[in-house]
Enzyme design. Structure first.
Site, mmCIF file in Angstrom:
data_model
loop_
_atom_site.group_PDB
_atom_site.id
_atom_site.type_symbol
_atom_site.label_atom_id
_atom_site.label_comp_id
_atom_site.label_asym_id
_atom_site.label_seq_id
_atom_site.Cartn_x
_atom_site.Cartn_y
_atom_site.Cartn_z
ATOM 1 N N ALA A 192 4.075 39.472 11.703
ATOM 2 C CA ALA A 192 3.799 38.061 11.970
ATOM 3 C C ALA A 192 5.006 37.404 12.626
ATOM 4 O O ALA A 192 4.864 36.635 13.588
ATOM 5 C CB ALA A 192 3.431 37.337 10.681
ATOM 6 N N SER A 200 4.646 31.562 1.744
ATOM 7 C CA SER A 200 5.425 32.707 1.280
ATOM 8 C C SER A 200 5.951 32.412 -0.108
ATOM 9 O O SER A 200 5.933 31.265 -0.579
ATOM 10 C CB SER A 200 6.589 32.987 2.239
ATOM 11 O OG SER A 200 7.363 34.077 1.795
ATOM 12 N N TYR A 255 -0.333 30.810 -1.001
ATOM 13 C CA TYR A 255 -1.469 30.975 -0.104
ATOM 14 C C TYR A 255 -2.538 29.934 -0.413
ATOM 15 O O TYR A 255 -3.162 29.368 0.495
ATOM 16 C CB TYR A 255 -2.071 32.378 -0.242
ATOM 17 C CG TYR A 255 -1.115 33.517 0.033
ATOM 18 C CD1 TYR A 255 0.047 33.337 0.790
ATOM 19 C CD2 TYR A 255 -1.376 34.794 -0.459
ATOM 20 C CE1 TYR A 255 0.918 34.385 1.037
ATOM 21 C CE2 TYR A 255 -0.511 35.857 -0.217
ATOM 22 C CZ TYR A 255 0.624 35.642 0.524
ATOM 23 O OH TYR A 255 1.483 36.688 0.768
ATOM 24 N N LEU A 288 -1.548 40.260 5.804
ATOM 25 C CA LEU A 288 -1.297 40.854 4.491
ATOM 26 C C LEU A 288 -1.616 42.348 4.506
ATOM 27 O O LEU A 288 -2.253 42.855 5.440
ATOM 28 C CB LEU A 288 -2.156 40.141 3.441
ATOM 29 C CG LEU A 288 -1.914 38.640 3.280
ATOM 30 C CD1 LEU A 288 -2.948 38.034 2.328
ATOM 31 C CD2 LEU A 288 -0.496 38.373 2.777
ATOM 32 N N HIS A 331 -7.161 42.106 2.758
ATOM 33 C CA HIS A 331 -7.762 41.389 3.888
ATOM 34 C C HIS A 331 -9.083 40.723 3.550
ATOM 35 O O HIS A 331 -9.284 39.537 3.821
ATOM 36 C CB HIS A 331 -7.942 42.347 5.071
ATOM 37 C CG HIS A 331 -6.657 42.728 5.731
ATOM 38 N ND1 HIS A 331 -6.580 43.675 6.734
ATOM 39 C CD2 HIS A 331 -5.387 42.305 5.520
ATOM 40 C CE1 HIS A 331 -5.326 43.804 7.117
ATOM 41 N NE2 HIS A 331 -4.579 42.990 6.401
ATOM 42 N N LYS A 389 -5.896 43.972 11.591
ATOM 43 C CA LYS A 389 -6.763 45.137 11.460
ATOM 44 C C LYS A 389 -6.150 46.133 10.462
ATOM 45 O O LYS A 389 -4.931 46.145 10.282
ATOM 46 C CB LYS A 389 -6.991 45.785 12.829
ATOM 47 C CG LYS A 389 -5.716 45.983 13.676
ATOM 48 C CD LYS A 389 -4.882 47.136 13.207
ATOM 49 C CE LYS A 389 -3.546 47.171 13.878
ATOM 50 N NZ LYS A 389 -2.586 48.014 13.126
ATOM 51 N N ARG A 433 2.399 51.204 4.756
ATOM 52 C CA ARG A 433 1.545 52.099 5.538
ATOM 53 C C ARG A 433 1.570 53.533 5.003
ATOM 54 O O ARG A 433 0.777 54.366 5.436
ATOM 55 C CB ARG A 433 1.950 52.054 7.008
ATOM 56 C CG ARG A 433 1.619 50.742 7.690
ATOM 57 C CD ARG A 433 2.201 50.659 9.082
ATOM 58 N NE ARG A 433 3.655 50.578 9.044
ATOM 59 C CZ ARG A 433 4.421 50.475 10.132
ATOM 60 N NH1 ARG A 433 3.858 50.463 11.331
ATOM 61 N NH2 ARG A 433 5.725 50.400 10.020
ATOM 62 N N ASP A 446 -4.254 52.345 10.261
ATOM 63 C CA ASP A 446 -3.254 51.596 11.005
ATOM 64 C C ASP A 446 -3.515 51.626 12.509
ATOM 65 O O ASP A 446 -3.507 50.578 13.166
ATOM 66 C CB ASP A 446 -1.859 52.152 10.711
ATOM 67 C CG ASP A 446 -0.759 51.257 11.248
ATOM 68 O OD1 ASP A 446 -0.923 50.027 11.196
ATOM 69 O OD2 ASP A 446 0.259 51.789 11.721
#
Length: 330
Positions: free
Chosen positions: A18, A39, A61, A77, A82, A100, A168, A180
């Site tokens: 971001a 945050s 949030y 996030l 998501h 995504k 990831r 990813d």
């Protein structure tokens, strides 16, 4: 013509991506304004305020979603969050652009489609490549029959990430190369051709810590096949080639044009002559934000609705299921 009232954006979380890509794109885009980042700590928002001083720090949030001064939210996030937060944002009356993959399973997208239709808000997976003009050119070449009958597509997206603390590389956060970057090797072909796969024909895979680090998949489409290689344990590579009966279309930087390599589309004819077109100075993230605003205002059709994201997610689901079988030996 007067400038439109800006779409006021908030971001859920101070993720590195971001900060490095999407927040600067929102700040730079015409008709958009970055107004808040939520945050757990104000210090994490300070780097955003360095280039966008008017951006406010929001402590949660929930508080950001409750803010009537925010029209749209961007969600960077971890993958497993998501659907939850996209749904909350829709219910709060916000338009949603979500990183995504927008869901962990294709079936989860049905709930978001229902919420979209109920609320009338725009929600999309952030599949930025569909906004880059090189892909409009590829679609036009294919539709015009520039390479004759399409017979095969080869797509590769690999990079090295052996940091086991990275989300990831963690199964509980929806990690793995397929989630990813498989969205690119699968989704780009669906976008360019307008075709859907018939079956997954072959898989070869490797996993580390419960996530895929190497996945080679062959899908059969009507009239052509797709071979896709994604890996998080190989040197950086991006490549995509459409092989037809009368030539080829090659993209040296299909997914990060201008960053991985120069944005070019090469039309390779049977006599080996090459017609090359270059697309300079295009930021697909800025183009995505501007297109999102235009769609909200009713000025343009949005090119990547949830139904299209669901089709790509179904391919990812099939590949992961086949990967699990390949790794277990069943």
């Amino acid at each position: 013509m007067a400038n439109p009232t800006p779409i006021r954006w908030g971001i859920l979380g101070a993720a590195n991506f971001a900060l490095g890509a999407m927040a600067p794109a929102i700040h730079a885009a015409r008709g958009a304004e970055l107004v808040a980042v939520a945050s757990s700590a104000a210090a994490k928002v300070a780097p955003f305020q360095a280039f966008s001083p008017a951006t406010r720090y929001v402590e949660s949030y929930e508080a950001l979603l409750a803010d009537p001064g925010i029209d749209a939210v961007y969600i960077p996030l971890p993958n497993h969050l998501h659907v939850e937060w996209a749904g909350k944002a829709l219910r709060a009356g916000k338009h949603v652009l979500c990183e995504k993959p927008i869901a962990m399973k294709a079936a989860e997208i049905d709930d978001l489609i229902a919420l979209r239709d109920e609320t009338g808000k725009l929600i999309s997976e952030a599949f930025m490549i569909v906004h880059h003009p090189q892909w409009a050119r590829v679609r036009a070449l294919l539709q015009d029959g520039a390479i004759g009958e399409l017979r095969h597509v080869s797509a590769e997206f690999t990079y090295m990430n052996d940091d086991m603390g990275d989300i990831r590389n963690r199964p509980e956060t929806g990690g793995g190369g397929l989630r990813d970057v498989g969205v690119y090797t699968f989704g780009s072909v669906r976008h360019a051709t307008g075709a859907e796969p018939i079956r997954l024909a072959h898989t070869k895979a490797e996993t580390v810590n419960g996530v895929d680090t190497y996945s080679y998949n062959v899908f059969d489409f009507d009239g052509f096949s797709l071979s896709s290689l994604v890996s998080t344990r190989m040197g950086r590579r991006q490549s995509l080639r459409f092989h037809g009966a009368d030539g080829e279309i090659a993209l040296p930087s299909p997914f990060n044009p201008g960053l991985f390599a120069q944005s070019e589309v090469h039309l390779i004819r049977p006599d080996k002559t090459v017609l090359s077109e270059r697309f300079n100075g295009m930021d697909q993230y800025v183009l995505q934000v501007e297109a999102f605003g235009a769609a909200i205002r009713g000025q343009a059709e949005w090119p990547w609705p949830l139904e299209k994201a669901k089709g790509t997610q179904a391919m990812i689901d099939d590949a992961i299921a086949s990967l699990d079988a390949a790794v277990s030996g069943t």
